[in-house]
Design an enzyme around this catalytic site. Structure first.
Site, PDB file in Angstrom:
ATOM      1  NE  ARG A  87      35.808 -33.390  15.560  1.00 28.12           N
ATOM      2  CZ  ARG A  87      35.933 -34.411  14.720  1.00 28.12           C
ATOM      3  NH1 ARG A  87      34.856 -35.036  14.257  1.00 28.12           N
ATOM      4  NH2 ARG A  87      37.121 -34.803  14.320  1.00 28.12           N
ATOM      5  CB  THR A 107      31.475 -39.075   7.970  1.00 23.97           C
ATOM      6  OG1 THR A 107      32.582 -39.394   8.814  1.00 23.97           O
ATOM      7  CG2 THR A 107      31.138 -37.618   8.161  1.00 23.97           C
ATOM      8  CB  THR A 112      31.474 -38.065  11.820  1.00 28.66           C
ATOM      9  OG1 THR A 112      32.327 -39.176  11.573  1.00 28.66           O
ATOM     10  CG2 THR A 112      32.075 -37.205  12.909  1.00 28.66           C
ATOM     11  CG  ASN A 146      36.860 -41.303  13.049  1.00 26.81           C
ATOM     12  OD1 ASN A 146      36.927 -40.659  11.999  1.00 26.81           O
ATOM     13  ND2 ASN A 146      37.932 -41.807  13.631  1.00 26.81           N
ATOM     14  CG  ASP A 193      39.109 -37.527  13.318  1.00 22.61           C
ATOM     15  OD1 ASP A 193      39.720 -38.241  12.510  1.00 22.61           O
ATOM     16  OD2 ASP A 193      37.923 -37.196  13.162  1.00 22.61           O
ATOM     17  CB  SER A 243      36.541 -32.283  12.171  1.00 29.32           C
ATOM     18  OG  SER A 243      35.671 -32.763  11.169  1.00 29.32           O
ATOM     19  CB  SER A 244      38.495 -33.559   7.111  1.00 30.25           C
ATOM     20  OG  SER A 244      39.800 -33.855   7.476  1.00 30.25           O
ATOM     21  N   GLY A 275      33.761 -38.725   4.076  1.00 31.54           N
ATOM     22  CA  GLY A 275      34.925 -39.186   3.320  1.00 31.54           C
ATOM     23  C   GLY A 275      36.249 -38.904   4.006  1.00 31.54           C
ATOM     24  N   GLY A 276      36.247 -38.639   5.332  1.00 31.21           N
ATOM     25  CA  GLY A 276      37.506 -38.466   6.061  1.00 31.21           C
ATOM     26  C   GLY A 276      38.386 -37.420   5.390  1.00 31.21           C
TER      27      GLY A 276
END
Ligand code: GLY
Length: 560
Positions: free
Chosen positions: A97, A371, A389, A391, A413, A442-443, A462-463
């Site tokens: 990340r 992403t 990603t 973003n 984010d 993050s998701s 897909g955020g």
């Protein structure tokens, strides 16, 4: 106490059962890859054919996606790699990340009155975190792979240098960015013709990106973070008003963390730990759902229960989740069955609980082609679930001069102010506040779902929609659906705030809509479909491998 003991015994029994099944398993023999682009899937197979394993293939697919799907990910972005190594039967997690630069401040996206400056956390060079993807690929290649990284990067170098045909998804994404891209000579040279988006099938060449990849191939993936390239990256970002320093790049490390493990109806769930919220939220939601009999629920009740579990998991995400190196994330508590059982007592089968009863409202946002995810199983049974990603689509859409790299806008984010929604409509609290060198929440939810006789490698872009997609894919897999059915299934979504149920065309029948509305849900029909789920399934009992790419995208799942 007694309940906790029983749960521990049940978990132990499940582990023993799975261990026995794993010990008995034959390797799949063949390999399966599903990714968002046929050429990325092919890059993975090229490396497997050359003697590489799933981890080498993951390096090849990541690099190829950076070339052929520049909306979704890139070398100046970040991501998570969830690994299963067949040789020791263990799961691993590489956290690549992005981190905030050292000069980042908690109020950097606020004006003097403390209000968010519109667009600053998304469109400016300040929006860029220090990239993690090259460091993540370096760990993959050096610690888990068999081949030199240069060999795994070769397909991507070729694709950047010689070009690839423009696909519908990239074509649409370019049209959305045409005006911005026409103003940047390097981007325009690569992706436009006379300032306009060229027709489908046009060959897209990225010579600067080819040179950057070539440099990483010859000097090593870690050379991204030092020497000439690092100097060029820092100068390019600062020329656009950014705050990166060479020290920021030199200090970046991909971190190996323990994957999160949970269980649901006989399945072992392996997923992403913080700084992803994905694994915690997925396990928490499944724990809540295990308090109900989903198998015998009618379809409207089943959807109602999934929505109610999603509402609660997203609330906890907003309040508790952040970078575990900076804040105490109560992972044990949030993923414990006792906690979920407590939450589930507030779920009524006949009524929705308004999110306002939990907290205030924030707006949502549409989801673009941002992403990417890919899933791999190799012939030995090694697995990779990777979600990468920048973003938003193309990140900020800003390119670093002479490198061919789009800058991520991952700083969005973070929670720039408690309660103020980010670009996905997600709210956050102190735990996800901006701080120097901190990872933004993050998701992304790369996951393995293991039954005694079958395993699925899964994930999606897909955020804020990601966790719900993986949750539904998990339930569908446990119900015995095929990979193709799982990736194609119509989707519904609830993220706590805004308090609406979004649904894709065809996702709710008239009767289901009436039933959910009668329970108090506010339904919001989405004109667009979302996500780009990639699933690979290995059935150990039949030996069958499946690989399926989401029909919403351009991707390809292949078994060979
Ligand atoms: N940038 C999207 C996520 O990490 O959740």
């Amino acid at each position: 106490m007694k309940r906790a003991l029983l749960q521990s015994l049940a978990a132990l029994a499940l582990s023993l059962q799975l261990a026995a099944a794993l010990a008995a398993e034959a390797a799949p023999g063949k390999a399966a890859i599903a990714s968002a682009h046929p050429l990325a899937t092919e890059a993975g197979f090229e490396v497997l054919r050359a003697g590489g394993n799933a981890f080498d293939a993951a390096v090849a697919v990541s690099a190829a996606l950076a070339v052929v799907e520049p909306t979704g990910s890139g070398l100046a972005g970040g991501g998570f790699y969830l690994l299963h190594r067949a040789a020791d039967g263990k799961d691993y997690f590489i956290d690549a990340r992005e981190i905030a630069p050292a000069a980042a401040r908690s109020d950097m996206f606020l004006d003097q009155r403390g209000d968010p400056v519109p667009g600053l956390s998304v469109n400016s060079a300040l929006a860029a975190g220090i990239p993690g993807e090259p460091a993540g690929m370096a760990v993959l290649a050096s610690k888990y792979g068999r081949l030199p990284a240069a060999q795994s990067l070769a397909p991507a170098i070729r694709l950047a240098r010689d070009g690839f045909a423009l696909t519908p998804r990239l074509h649409d994404a370019l049209r959305g960015k045409q005006r911005q891209f026409a103003a940047d000579p390097q981007v325009a040279r690569n992706f436009l013709r006379d300032g306009a988006v060229p027709p489908l099938g046009t060959v897209i060449r990225q010579p600067e990106l080819a040179r950057t990849l070539q440099l990483l191939a010859s000097k090593g993936l870690d050379s991204f973070y030092k020497g000439d390239l690092a100097k060029r990256l820092v100068a390019g970002v600062r020329a656009q008003g950014g705050i990166w320093t060479e020290e920021d790049l030199a200090a970046y490390r991909a971190v190996e963390r323990e994957p999160l493990v949970g269980s649901y109806r006989g399945a072992r769930i392996v997923s992403a730990p913080p700084p992803s919220s994905g694994g915690v939220a997925l396990i928490e939601a499944l724990n809540m759902l295990s308090q109900f009999d989903l198998t015998h629920a009618d379809s409207a009740l089943r959807k109602h229960l999934i929505i109610e579990a999603s509402r609660r998991m997203h609330r906890d995400r907003a309040i508790h989740l952040g970078d575990p190196d900076f804040v105490q994330v109560p992972v044990q508590r949030l993923t414990s069955m006792d906690y979920a059982a407590g939450l589930a007592t507030s779920i009524r089968t006949d009524r929705a609980l308004p999110s306002q009863a939990l907290s205030g409202l924030g707006p949502g946002a549409p989801q673009g082609p941002q992403t990417t995810h890919f899933s791999v199983i190799d012939g030995d049974g090694n697995r990779v679930a990777a979600t990468l990603t920048l973003n938003f689509g193309f990140g900020s859409g800003r390119m670093i001069a002479g490198t061919g790299l789009f800058l991520n806008n991952e700083m969005d984010d973070f929670s720039m102010k408690p309660g103020v929604p980010n670009g996905y409509g997600l709210v956050g609290e102190e735990a996800n506040k901006i701080a120097p060198r901190k990872r933004m929440l993050s998701s992304m939810t790369p996951s393995f779902i293991e039954l005694p006789d079958r395993v699925m490698v899964v994930g999606s872009p897909g955020g804020s929609f990601i966790i719900g997609m993986v949750l539904n894919a998990t339930l569908d897999f446990i119900d015995g659906r095929s990979a193709a059915e799982i990736v194609a299934a119509p989707r519904i979504h609830h993220q706590y705030l805004p308090d609406v149920v979004r649904y894709e065309p065809g996702a709710l029948t008239d009767a289901e809509q009436q039933s959910l509305t009668a329970r108090g849900h506010v339904l919001n029909a989405s004109p667009r479909r979302w996500g780009n789920l990639q699933a690979v399934i290995w059935d150990r009992s039949s030996g069958r491998l499946e690989a399926a790419a989401d029909p919403r995208g351009d991707g390809v799942g292949k078994v060979e």
